[in-house]
Design a protein around this motif. Structure first.
Motif, PDB file in Angstrom:
ATOM      1  N   ALA A   1       0.863  -1.178   0.000  1.00 34.26           N
ATOM      2  CA  ALA A   1       0.000   0.000   0.000  1.00 34.26           C
ATOM      3  C   ALA A   1       0.894   1.219   0.000  1.00 34.26           C
ATOM      4  O   ALA A   1       2.096   1.120   0.260  1.00 34.26           O
ATOM      5  CB  ALA A   1      -0.890  -0.008   1.237  1.00 34.26           C
ATOM      6  N   SER A   2       0.324   2.361  -0.310  1.00 35.16           N
ATOM      7  CA  SER A   2       1.048   3.636  -0.245  1.00 35.16           C
ATOM      8  C   SER A   2       2.361   3.608  -1.027  1.00 35.16           C
ATOM      9  O   SER A   2       3.412   3.987  -0.523  1.00 35.16           O
ATOM     10  CB  SER A   2       1.350   4.002   1.221  1.00 35.16           C
ATOM     11  OG  SER A   2       0.169   3.986   1.969  1.00 35.16           O
ATOM     12  N   GLY A   3       2.304   3.101  -2.253  1.00 34.84           N
ATOM     13  CA  GLY A   3       3.474   3.166  -3.116  1.00 34.84           C
ATOM     14  C   GLY A   3       4.366   1.950  -3.065  1.00 34.84           C
ATOM     15  O   GLY A   3       5.134   1.699  -3.981  1.00 34.84           O
ATOM     16  N   PHE A   4       4.291   1.149  -1.983  1.00 36.67           N
ATOM     17  CA  PHE A   4       5.086  -0.071  -1.908  1.00 36.67           C
ATOM     18  C   PHE A   4       4.326  -1.196  -2.581  1.00 36.67           C
ATOM     19  O   PHE A   4       3.152  -1.409  -2.314  1.00 36.67           O
ATOM     20  CB  PHE A   4       5.365  -0.440  -0.447  1.00 36.67           C
ATOM     21  CG  PHE A   4       5.943  -1.813  -0.274  1.00 36.67           C
ATOM     22  CD1 PHE A   4       7.279  -2.037  -0.558  1.00 36.67           C
ATOM     23  CD2 PHE A   4       5.153  -2.871   0.132  1.00 36.67           C
ATOM     24  CE1 PHE A   4       7.821  -3.311  -0.421  1.00 36.67           C
ATOM     25  CE2 PHE A   4       5.686  -4.145   0.269  1.00 36.67           C
ATOM     26  CZ  PHE A   4       7.032  -4.361   0.001  1.00 36.67           C
ATOM     27  N   HIS A   5       5.005  -1.922  -3.472  1.00 36.86           N
ATOM     28  CA  HIS A   5       4.310  -3.050  -4.099  1.00 36.86           C
ATOM     29  C   HIS A   5       5.252  -4.234  -4.252  1.00 36.86           C
ATOM     30  O   HIS A   5       6.388  -4.093  -4.678  1.00 36.86           O
ATOM     31  CB  HIS A   5       3.748  -2.688  -5.470  1.00 36.86           C
ATOM     32  CG  HIS A   5       2.977  -3.823  -6.083  1.00 36.86           C
ATOM     33  ND1 HIS A   5       1.678  -4.120  -5.723  1.00 36.86           N
ATOM     34  CD2 HIS A   5       3.339  -4.763  -6.979  1.00 36.86           C
ATOM     35  CE1 HIS A   5       1.281  -5.205  -6.387  1.00 36.86           C
ATOM     36  NE2 HIS A   5       2.262  -5.613  -7.147  1.00 36.86           N
ATOM     37  N   PHE A   6       4.757  -5.412  -3.871  1.00 36.24           N
ATOM     38  CA  PHE A   6       5.498  -6.656  -4.041  1.00 36.24           C
ATOM     39  C   PHE A   6       4.546  -7.624  -4.725  1.00 36.24           C
ATOM     40  O   PHE A   6       3.369  -7.712  -4.362  1.00 36.24           O
ATOM     41  CB  PHE A   6       5.905  -7.199  -2.663  1.00 36.24           C
ATOM     42  CG  PHE A   6       6.927  -8.304  -2.712  1.00 36.24           C
ATOM     43  CD1 PHE A   6       8.282  -8.034  -2.532  1.00 36.24           C
ATOM     44  CD2 PHE A   6       6.533  -9.620  -2.926  1.00 36.24           C
ATOM     45  CE1 PHE A   6       9.224  -9.065  -2.568  1.00 36.24           C
ATOM     46  CE2 PHE A   6       7.471 -10.648  -2.965  1.00 36.24           C
ATOM     47  CZ  PHE A   6       8.820 -10.366  -2.781  1.00 36.24           C
TER      48      PHE A   6
END
Ligand code: NI
Ligand code: MN
Length: 234
Positions: A116-121
């Motif tokens: 969320a909030s720009g972090f993606h895995f």
């Protein structure tokens, strides 16, 4: 031929079979969570997909307890990166033994990105589990999914006795779809989940009960739990 099942709200269950198995431990920031993550002890943590309301506290619980984290390959890669040391990665269609239980990973129609909030895995694809608890009970936890007719194949191949099915609609099946799924799964017991955690997935479980009765008659008992309730199924 018995198992204790505890519902901690949303899609989080604890199965007390030969192992204590925690599934989808979304407790922090869950308004209906019945326990805090630091209260839980378990042998195995199983995660159906990468969304925050399922992966939840799995990493911190696995690190604190030393429980084995079971997930699809990408989810276990993420957990390893976060410092979890005991992992069992798998993928759709596979069956593995973990401690004294057996896990089969089955499909789920949904999505699975982590972050969320720009972090993606990349969380891989979402999944469900058929868990043979080696106590005469086999539990199908569907994860987040729409209905799919290969649930008939799950019944034919694995003969689950208990199903945990989402009924919240919007993100998953609603009561109408989950009742037909129950008929296809031919289970003795079905437990609704993934509803009334948030307003967006508000549902009346009574509607699900009525629809299951219409489809299955006396063949399947619906077990409606309150978050925090523990029940013995035999
Ligand atoms: Ni989801
Ligand atoms: Mn969800």
């Amino acid at each position: 031929m018995t198992i204790d099942i505890e519902w901690l709200g949303h899609s989080c269950f604890v199965l007390y079979g030969n192992d204590t198995i925690l599934i989808d431990p979304f407790l922090t920031d869950n308004p209906v969570a019945a326990k805090r993550p630091d209260e839980l002890e378990c042998d195995i943590v199983a995660v159906t997909h990468g969304h925050g309301d399922h992966l939840g506290d799995a990493v911190s619980i696995a690190k604190r307890t030393g429980a084995t984290l079971v997930g699809i390959h990408e989810v276990t890669q993420y957990a390893a990166q976060e410092g979890v040391e005991t992992l069992e990665g798998m993928n759709i269609g596979g069956t593995i033994s973990v401690k004294n239980s057996t896990f089969t990973m089955v499909p789920a129609w949904h999505s699975s990105g982590i972050g969320a909030s720009g972090f993606h895995f990349d969380g891989g694809t979402p999944a469900g589990y058929v868990i043979d608890c080696k106590s005469g009970m086999t539990v199908y936890h569907a994860g987040d999914t729409g209905i799919f007719s290969d649930m008939k194949l799950i019944a034919e191949l694995y003969e689950p006795t208990v199903a945990c099915l989402p009924i919240g609609s919007r993100y998953t099946m609603g009561p109408r779809e989950a009742a037909l799924a129950t008929q296809w799964l031919k289970v003795d017991h079905v437990i609704p989940m993934h509803y009334n955690t948030f307003d967006l997935i508000a549902q009346e479980p009574e509607e699900f009960c009525k629809r299951v009765a219409d489809h299955c008659g006396d063949d399947t008992a619906v077990i409606v739990l309150e978050p925090g309730a523990r029940t013995t199924i035999d």
